[in-house]
Write a protein that holds these residues in place. Structure first.
Motif, PDB file in Angstrom:
ATOM      1  N   PHE A 257       0.836  -1.195   0.000  1.00  0.00           N
ATOM      2  CA  PHE A 257       0.000   0.000   0.000  1.00  0.00           C
ATOM      3  C   PHE A 257       0.875   1.251   0.000  1.00  0.00           C
ATOM      4  CE2 PHE A 257      -3.456  -2.706   0.984  1.00  0.00           C
ATOM      5  CZ  PHE A 257      -4.645  -1.971   0.907  1.00  0.00           C
ATOM      6  N   TYR A 258       0.479   2.251  -0.783  1.00  0.00           N
ATOM      7  CA  TYR A 258       1.140   3.554  -0.668  1.00  0.00           C
ATOM      8  C   TYR A 258       0.757   4.186   0.658  1.00  0.00           C
ATOM      9  CZ  TYR A 258       2.534   8.350  -1.242  1.00  0.00           C
ATOM     10  OH  TYR A 258       3.134   9.567  -1.029  1.00  0.00           O
ATOM     11  N   ASN A 259      -0.487   4.036   1.078  1.00  0.00           N
ATOM     12  CA  ASN A 259      -0.992   4.671   2.294  1.00  0.00           C
ATOM     13  C   ASN A 259      -0.434   4.003   3.545  1.00  0.00           C
ATOM     14  OD1 ASN A 259      -3.298   4.123   0.132  1.00  0.00           O
ATOM     15  ND2 ASN A 259      -3.459   6.248   0.830  1.00  0.00           N
ATOM     16  N   LYS A 260      -0.230   4.813   4.573  1.00  0.00           N
ATOM     17  CA  LYS A 260       0.204   4.272   5.849  1.00  0.00           C
ATOM     18  C   LYS A 260      -0.927   3.451   6.451  1.00  0.00           C
ATOM     19  CE  LYS A 260       1.981   5.579  10.398  1.00  0.00           C
ATOM     20  NZ  LYS A 260       2.347   6.701  11.295  1.00  0.00           N
ATOM     21  N   LEU A 261      -0.613   2.231   6.864  1.00  0.00           N
ATOM     22  CA  LEU A 261      -1.625   1.329   7.412  1.00  0.00           C
ATOM     23  C   LEU A 261      -1.464   1.191   8.918  1.00  0.00           C
ATOM     24  CD1 LEU A 261      -1.447  -1.545   4.743  1.00  0.00           C
ATOM     25  CD2 LEU A 261      -3.104   0.328   4.859  1.00  0.00           C
ATOM     26  N   SER A 262      -2.587   1.209   9.611  1.00  0.00           N
ATOM     27  CA  SER A 262      -2.557   0.936  11.050  1.00  0.00           C
ATOM     28  C   SER A 262      -2.406  -0.559  11.270  1.00  0.00           C
ATOM     29  CB  SER A 262      -3.854   1.432  11.700  1.00  0.00           C
ATOM     30  OG  SER A 262      -4.951   0.629  11.265  1.00  0.00           O
ATOM     31  N   THR A 263      -2.107  -0.934  12.496  1.00  0.00           N
ATOM     32  CA  THR A 263      -1.937  -2.351  12.810  1.00  0.00           C
ATOM     33  C   THR A 263      -3.213  -3.144  12.517  1.00  0.00           C
ATOM     34  OG1 THR A 263      -0.395  -1.754  14.559  1.00  0.00           O
ATOM     35  CG2 THR A 263      -1.267  -3.973  14.611  1.00  0.00           C
ATOM     36  N   ILE A 264      -4.350  -2.581  12.899  1.00  0.00           N
ATOM     37  CA  ILE A 264      -5.610  -3.303  12.679  1.00  0.00           C
ATOM     38  C   ILE A 264      -5.931  -3.407  11.190  1.00  0.00           C
ATOM     39  CG2 ILE A 264      -7.134  -1.295  12.842  1.00  0.00           C
ATOM     40  CD1 ILE A 264      -7.759  -4.810  14.313  1.00  0.00           C
ATOM     41  N   GLN A 265      -5.568  -2.384  10.415  1.00  0.00           N
ATOM     42  CA  GLN A 265      -5.779  -2.447   8.963  1.00  0.00           C
ATOM     43  C   GLN A 265      -4.899  -3.524   8.338  1.00  0.00           C
ATOM     44  OE1 GLN A 265      -4.970   1.624   7.935  1.00  0.00           O
ATOM     45  NE2 GLN A 265      -7.120   2.241   8.019  1.00  0.00           N
TER      46      GLN A 265
ATOM     47  N   TYR B 281       9.466   2.298  14.324  1.00  0.00           N
ATOM     48  CA  TYR B 281       8.220   2.091  13.583  1.00  0.00           C
ATOM     49  C   TYR B 281       7.328   1.091  14.314  1.00  0.00           C
ATOM     50  CZ  TYR B 281       5.128   0.869   9.664  1.00  0.00           C
ATOM     51  OH  TYR B 281       4.040   0.638   8.870  1.00  0.00           O
ATOM     52  N   GLU B 282       7.940   0.090  14.947  1.00  0.00           N
ATOM     53  CA  GLU B 282       7.172  -0.986  15.588  1.00  0.00           C
ATOM     54  C   GLU B 282       6.617  -0.604  16.950  1.00  0.00           C
ATOM     55  OE1 GLU B 282       8.908  -4.824  15.846  1.00  0.00           O
ATOM     56  OE2 GLU B 282       9.489  -4.886  13.740  1.00  0.00           O
ATOM     57  N   VAL B 283       7.328   0.265  17.691  1.00  0.00           N
ATOM     58  CA  VAL B 283       6.943   0.542  19.071  1.00  0.00           C
ATOM     59  C   VAL B 283       5.480   0.981  19.219  1.00  0.00           C
ATOM     60  CG1 VAL B 283       7.276   2.180  20.977  1.00  0.00           C
ATOM     61  CG2 VAL B 283       9.216   0.931  20.060  1.00  0.00           C
ATOM     62  N   PRO B 284       4.989   1.955  18.445  1.00  0.00           N
ATOM     63  CA  PRO B 284       3.580   2.361  18.617  1.00  0.00           C
ATOM     64  C   PRO B 284       2.600   1.233  18.308  1.00  0.00           C
ATOM     65  CG  PRO B 284       4.804   3.969  17.305  1.00  0.00           C
ATOM     66  CD  PRO B 284       5.665   2.750  17.403  1.00  0.00           C
ATOM     67  N   ARG B 285       3.056   0.251  17.533  1.00  0.00           N
ATOM     68  CA  ARG B 285       2.177  -0.844  17.140  1.00  0.00           C
ATOM     69  C   ARG B 285       2.305  -2.064  18.054  1.00  0.00           C
ATOM     70  NH1 ARG B 285       1.381  -0.648  11.229  1.00  0.00           N
ATOM     71  NH2 ARG B 285       1.941   1.436  10.544  1.00  0.00           N
ATOM     72  N   ALA B 286       3.274  -2.019  18.953  1.00  0.00           N
ATOM     73  CA  ALA B 286       3.628  -3.218  19.710  1.00  0.00           C
ATOM     74  C   ALA B 286       2.452  -3.830  20.468  1.00  0.00           C
ATOM     75  CB  ALA B 286       4.773  -2.900  20.679  1.00  0.00           C
ATOM     76  N   ARG B 287       1.724  -3.000  21.212  1.00  0.00           N
ATOM     77  CA  ARG B 287       0.619  -3.529  22.024  1.00  0.00           C
ATOM     78  C   ARG B 287      -0.461  -4.179  21.151  1.00  0.00           C
ATOM     79  NH1 ARG B 287       0.867  -1.914  27.271  1.00  0.00           N
ATOM     80  NH2 ARG B 287       2.264  -0.170  27.750  1.00  0.00           N
ATOM     81  N   ALA B 288      -0.788  -3.501  20.028  1.00  0.00           N
ATOM     82  CA  ALA B 288      -1.818  -4.048  19.143  1.00  0.00           C
ATOM     83  C   ALA B 288      -1.349  -5.349  18.502  1.00  0.00           C
ATOM     84  CB  ALA B 288      -2.165  -3.024  18.065  1.00  0.00           C
TER      85      ALA B 288
ATOM     86  N   LEU C 242       5.661 -13.427  12.542  1.00  0.00           N
ATOM     87  CA  LEU C 242       6.374 -12.914  13.710  1.00  0.00           C
ATOM     88  C   LEU C 242       6.294 -13.862  14.898  1.00  0.00           C
ATOM     89  CD1 LEU C 242       5.348  -9.148  13.546  1.00  0.00           C
ATOM     90  CD2 LEU C 242       7.551 -10.143  12.986  1.00  0.00           C
ATOM     91  N   GLY C 243       5.350 -14.779  14.876  1.00  0.00           N
ATOM     92  CA  GLY C 243       5.284 -15.776  15.942  1.00  0.00           C
ATOM     93  C   GLY C 243       4.535 -15.292  17.169  1.00  0.00           C
ATOM     94  N   ASP C 244       4.672 -16.040  18.232  1.00  0.00           N
ATOM     95  CA  ASP C 244       3.921 -15.764  19.456  1.00  0.00           C
ATOM     96  C   ASP C 244       4.670 -14.753  20.317  1.00  0.00           C
ATOM     97  OD1 ASP C 244       1.967 -15.969  21.308  1.00  0.00           O
ATOM     98  OD2 ASP C 244       2.776 -17.765  22.274  1.00  0.00           O
ATOM     99  N   TYR C 245       4.059 -13.594  20.543  1.00  0.00           N
ATOM    100  CA  TYR C 245       4.690 -12.526  21.312  1.00  0.00           C
ATOM    101  C   TYR C 245       4.377 -12.661  22.799  1.00  0.00           C
ATOM    102  CZ  TYR C 245       6.197  -9.736  17.366  1.00  0.00           C
ATOM    103  OH  TYR C 245       6.847  -9.293  16.255  1.00  0.00           O
ATOM    104  N   GLU C 246       5.331 -12.251  23.609  1.00  0.00           N
ATOM    105  CA  GLU C 246       5.112 -12.174  25.044  1.00  0.00           C
ATOM    106  C   GLU C 246       4.780 -10.735  25.409  1.00  0.00           C
ATOM    107  OE1 GLU C 246       8.599 -13.629  26.901  1.00  0.00           O
ATOM    108  OE2 GLU C 246       8.377 -15.664  26.115  1.00  0.00           O
ATOM    109  N   ASP C 247       4.282 -10.551  26.626  1.00  0.00           N
ATOM    110  CA  ASP C 247       3.913  -9.204  27.073  1.00  0.00           C
ATOM    111  C   ASP C 247       5.127  -8.278  27.134  1.00  0.00           C
ATOM    112  OD1 ASP C 247       1.235  -9.792  27.341  1.00  0.00           O
ATOM    113  OD2 ASP C 247       1.449 -10.510  29.403  1.00  0.00           O
ATOM    114  N   ALA C 248       6.322  -8.843  27.246  1.00  0.00           N
ATOM    115  CA  ALA C 248       7.540  -8.035  27.375  1.00  0.00           C
ATOM    116  C   ALA C 248       8.041  -7.506  26.040  1.00  0.00           C
ATOM    117  CB  ALA C 248       8.649  -8.871  28.034  1.00  0.00           C
ATOM    118  N   TYR C 249       7.307  -7.769  24.947  1.00  0.00           N
ATOM    119  CA  TYR C 249       7.784  -7.399  23.613  1.00  0.00           C
ATOM    120  C   TYR C 249       8.069  -5.897  23.499  1.00  0.00           C
ATOM    121  CZ  TYR C 249       7.613  -6.475  18.593  1.00  0.00           C
ATOM    122  OH  TYR C 249       7.891  -6.050  17.333  1.00  0.00           O
TER     123      TYR C 249
END
Length: 428
Positions: free
Chosen positions: A86-94, A137-144, A160-167
């Motif tokens: 996508f040319y457009n910036k995509l949110s994590t949910i998108q 780039y990843e930090v704002p998206r980390a929780r989502a 990316l596999g299974d993330y832990e809460d400490a990601y």
């Protein structure tokens, strides 16, 4: 049946390009931005096999409308594409929602730029800068991302596999370590710049929109062979060489190119590289003058937005490159439209090595002023040693040998001050 290596690579690189355009957007500008995405895709080594566009305001779930995303999924299947860009910036949910429907990897323009930078990074520092940009780039998206991927791993997130809460905390700790290492490198750079200034070198940087011909110009003006391709972001690691200006000592640095809507986290990550521009004595802003005037103006605007707030009065020469592709009348017509955005213009063809002497003359004109000073030295071993030093630090216009050595000399202010100090000590 085993797939030949060449065919497998081509299959893996098949992508669909997508862009959503606001209803009030200028159609010509929209096409220009889509062309930029095509060029970025080429630079990353992908093979576009389809394109999809939609004029509408953004949808919070899918960026495009749900029906258009289903059309995209069908296009992915028919074209056997491995990825959607996508040319457009995509949110994590998108990203998640689109990958759910298309069943393939989905990225946006900024992730594409990171891929290109990662491929071009060859030094320890550039690799760290790329990693820092990726992490920021990843930090704002980390929780989502953690929330989504804990439910089930999805293809659109590159396995990316299974993330832990400490990601998220892990990302921030890694960012801190990289920032510390890059900060140390920046101090080394500053020491090197101060050393070069003490040795009499003026610092000149090439800047401008990516693919404007900066590396070709660099090769032409310093007689070098830095890699130059018709591709975005060929230069990622700055290259510095001596620039012969007929007595004035200067160093010319080729730097990374600008691009439309370059995100702040990417600019910040490459701060130490961009400082080569921001801390120069003079900037050569390179422009591809063969493009349409409206495109040139847009690219000049992008370059000015990146530079103006940070260069603090550093003089800028606008180098209008690729004049060999235009007739004189066409060049005049272009300048009538873009002249107000092009300070101190110089016309060159880096490919044909035309206009290099005119460019050097303009560079000399805008370098920090040197002072002219006439004085004498003792005609002795010490005097000869000082004279040798003078040749290294500036321009010796005249030397006459008698009881004393008479010198007409030109150099930067601090060198002249040092000579005056030596004379004062002699008088005392």
């Amino acid at each position: 049946m085993k797939i030949p290596a060449e065919q497998k690579i081509e299959t893996e690189n098949r992508v669909i390009l997508v862009k959503r355009t606001n209803p009030r957007a200028d159609p010509e500008r929209s096409e220009y931005l889509f062309e930029e995405l095509r060029e970025l895709t080429k630079a990353a080594g992908y093979v576009p096999v389809g394109e999809l566009t939609q004029i509408r305001f953004p949808d919070s779930k899918y960026q495009l409308g749900r029906g258009k995303i289903e059309e995209l999924a069908e296009l992915v299947r028919i074209k056997r594409a491995e990825k959607v860009i996508f040319y457009n910036k995509l949110s994590t949910i998108q990203l998640f929602n689109i990958s759910e429907i298309c069943r393939c990897q989905v990225i946006d323009k900024f992730q594409l730029i990171l891929e290109i930078f990662a491929k071009r990074a060859t030094t320890r520092r550039s690799k760290l800068q790329v990693e820092l940009a990726r992490l920021r780039y990843e930090v704002p998206r980390a929780r989502a991302i953690v929330s989504i991927l804990k439910k089930e791993e999805k293809a659109g997130f590159m396995g990316l596999g299974d993330y832990e809460d400490a990601y998220e905390q892990g990302l921030k700790k890694r960012i801190t370590r990289i920032e510390s290492e890059l900060e140390s490198a920046e101090k080394d750079d500053e020491s090197l710049r101060e050393f070069r200034h003490r040795k009499g070198f003026s610092l000149v940087s090439l800047a401008g929109y990516t693919n404007a011909g900066k590396s070709t110009l660099f090769n032409s003006i310093v007689d070098e062979s830095v890699e130059a391709q018709n591709m975005l972001f060929t230069t990622l690691v700055p290259t510095t060489r001596a620039l012969d200006l007929g007595g004035r000592k200067a160093l010319l640095t080729d730097t990374v190119g600008f691009i439309e809507e370059l995100p702040h986290w990417l600019v910040d990550a490459f701060k130490s590289t961009l400082d080569e521009i921001f801390l120069s004595d003079l900037i050569l802003l390179v422009v591809d003058v063969s493009e349409k005037p409206e495109i040139i103006l847009q690219k000049l605007s992008t370059a000015h937005d990146t530079l103006w707030d940070r260069i603090q009065g550093i003089p800028v020469i606008t180098v209008l490159n690729k004049t060999d592709l235009l007739k004189a009348s066409e060049l005049e017509a272009v300048m009538e439209e873009i002249g107000y955005m092009a300070p101190n213009p110089v016309f060159v063809s880096a490919k044909e090595k035309a206009g290099m002497q005119e460019l050097k003359a303009e560079i000399i004109k805008h370098l920090p002023a040197w002072s002219f000073y006439s004085f004498s030295l003792p005609n002795s071993e010490k005097g000869m040693s000082i004279l040798s030093w003078l040749y290294e630090e500036g321009i010796v216009h005249r030397v006459e040998y008698g009881e004393r050595i008479s010198v007409d000399y030109e150099a930067r202010t601090e060198v002249i001050s040092r000579i005056r100090s030596l004379e004062l000590n002699r008088d005392e």
